[in-house]
Motif scaffolding. Sequence first.
Motif, PDB file in Angstrom:
ATOM      1  N   SER A  10       0.811  -1.221   0.000  1.00  0.00           N
ATOM      2  CA  SER A  10       0.000   0.000   0.000  1.00  0.00           C
ATOM      3  C   SER A  10       0.843   1.269   0.000  1.00  0.00           C
ATOM      4  CB  SER A  10      -0.957   0.004   1.196  1.00  0.00           C
ATOM      5  OG  SER A  10      -0.242  -0.121   2.406  1.00  0.00           O
ATOM      6  N   SER A  34      -5.862  -0.838   1.909  1.00  0.00           N
ATOM      7  CA  SER A  34      -5.853  -0.746   0.450  1.00  0.00           C
ATOM      8  C   SER A  34      -5.514   0.662  -0.013  1.00  0.00           C
ATOM      9  CB  SER A  34      -7.213  -1.151  -0.117  1.00  0.00           C
ATOM     10  OG  SER A  34      -8.227  -0.281   0.354  1.00  0.00           O
ATOM     11  N   LEU A  37      -3.702   1.837  -3.380  1.00  0.00           N
ATOM     12  CA  LEU A  37      -3.882   0.802  -4.405  1.00  0.00           C
ATOM     13  C   LEU A  37      -5.088   1.058  -5.291  1.00  0.00           C
ATOM     14  CD1 LEU A  37      -3.206  -2.321  -2.149  1.00  0.00           C
ATOM     15  CD2 LEU A  37      -1.625  -1.278  -3.792  1.00  0.00           C
ATOM     16  N   TYR A  44      -6.880  -7.156  -3.923  1.00  0.00           N
ATOM     17  CA  TYR A  44      -6.472  -6.777  -2.582  1.00  0.00           C
ATOM     18  C   TYR A  44      -7.029  -7.752  -1.551  1.00  0.00           C
ATOM     19  CZ  TYR A  44      -6.529  -4.356   1.888  1.00  0.00           C
ATOM     20  OH  TYR A  44      -6.395  -4.050   3.224  1.00  0.00           O
TER      21      TYR A  44
END
Length: 231
Positions: A10, A34, A37, A44
């Motif tokens: 991340s 997350s 991302l 994820y």
Amino acid sequence: MGNILIIGGSYGIGNALARQLSENNTLFIASRTSEGLEDVNCKYIPFDASEDILDISLLPTHLDGFVYCPGSIDLKPFKMLKYESFVNDININYLSLVKVVQTIIPLIMKSKQASMVFFSTVAVKVGMPFHTSVAGAKGAVEGFAKALAAEYAPNIRVNVVAPSLTDTPLAKRLLNHEKKVDRMNNRHPLKRVGNAEDIANITSFLLQEQSSWITGQVLGVDGGMSTLNVS
């Protein structure tokens, strides 16, 4: 390259690596958040390496590459470090890595030629003050990687990248002032600290077919600090 699993993608090195790998691979990223991302093509998986057991049902039937990014920087004089600091560093840098590797090794074994990459620090090779805790933990990573590489050759390659100070969120306390940055830059023969892309570049290479004759190595990506004295 195939199916790649990154633990911790991340931010920092993991995020830079994810951006390099996402276009040409099926990428799985397991991390606590997350964040960062949103624009990365990946699957994820919520995961805290220090506490959780990775659910391999969320992964493909085989993995061709694996990178473990979680780490720590707890730099203090030995007399100021509590025993718990050593426990925390060994847990996040080494024992949590071992736990994940034990979980995913059946998937790695199903690849025709898999590659695993871990991270150490220049402070294992070069004795540095205030690094007793992290250097001890990363030294365990280096020994583990070499033994693992020997045990699983020729099917699985295992290598370690050992950076010097790298400009990532993990190191922000050491680079939060212009004078600190200048001082750290000048400690390196190449006169700058590393950045996330520097480390992601070599990590990506170690996952690729071009590095198929490299295993059991600790690669210093450190601006020359571990081998050069230019003062």
